[in-house]
Scaffold this motif. Structure first.
Motif: not given
Ligand code: MN
Length: 259
Positions: A77-100
């Motif tokens: 998943d993409i970090d919800p902060a990247e699109y103004g999302g607020d349901r961080a408890e619903l996401v998994h496998d975040i890789d901030p470097d890959r998002d960047r």
């Protein structure tokens, strides 16, 4: 003797890696690329190479310049902060470097008119890169969502649902039909479509499963995994042929060929 003409017949397609840990005695961080992407690009006539993560923007610009086309691959998943999302408890496998890295490459590929195919996570990256948003989890948030998450339950080529295809799209020209059965290995999806994209395919519950940028030579996103369907449906290989063909047309002439 090397024939310089050969250099311009197979476009160079950069494929995004993901980060994992090797299963060796002394586990080490490694970059991975699922073999089905490499096989699909090669089968379609391209020369695939892997783009690692962890690189700065000057390095990524150099890499993108040398590439004729780009494949944005699936993943977590993409970090919800990247699109103004607020349901961080619903996401998994975040890789901030890959998002960047991927958000940067998607934006650069748009600006430079570099052909690219964006698959699953890549389709979502494209939407977020251009200002769109995602459902953090379809079953929790999207009204009347059907089941889209068959990850790990069934073979990856299991055709889970149909998509209907918008007739005047590049996707329709490639697939050649108004509807096609696809696999479904995702729990997230596009919520608000980015302004520069048009929706080209829809699941039975209305979820956007295909996008493209009309003003770009080849900026095509699909929510399903065509690389796992090329032996089931030849039109799925045509998606990769579409990328390879656009990349070939985009290919910069070799310096030695310029008189
Ligand atoms: Mn689906």
């Amino acid at each position: 003797m090397m024939n310089t003409h050969d250099l311009t017949t197979k476009p160079l397609i950069g494929c995004m890696a993901y980060r994992k840990t090797s299963a060796q005695t002394y586990p080490a961080p490694v970059f991975g690329l699922t073999t089905s992407y490499v096989e699909a690009i090669a089968e379609a006539g391209g020369a695939p190479v892997m783009i690692p993560l962890g690189l700065d923007e000057p390095a990524l610009r150099v890499i993108l310049t040398r590439l004729d086309g780009l494949l944005l691959t699936g993943g977590g998943d993409i970090d919800p902060a990247e699109y103004g999302g607020d349901r961080a408890e619903l996401v998994h496998d975040i890789d901030p470097d890959r998002d960047r890295v991927e958000l940067f490459l998607a934006r650069e590929a748009m600006v430079r008119h570099k052909p690219f195919l964006a698959i699953c996570r890549g389709h979502q990256i494209l939407n977020v890169a251009l200002g769109g948003t995602l459902y953090e989890d379809l079953m929790t948030i999207m009204p009347r969502a059907i089941k889209h998450d068959f990850f790990g339950e069934l073979p990856r080529n299991y055709q889970a649902h149909e998509v209907t295809i918008r007739p005047e799209s590049k996707l329709a020209a490639i697939i050649g039909r108004s509807a096609v059965a696809v696999n479904s290995l995702h729990h997230q999806g596009i919520r608000d479509l980015a302004p520069d994209l048009v929706a080209t395919a829809f699941a039975p519950d209305g979820l956007i499963e295909g996008v493209e940028a009309p003003a770009h030579p080849f900026a095509v996103g699909v929510q399903w995994h065509p690389e796992n369907l090329i032996h089931d449906n030849p039109s799925m290989l045509d998606l990769f042929r579409g990328l390879v063909g656009a990349a070939l047309a985009n290919q910069a002439p070799e310096p030695s060929l310029i008189s």
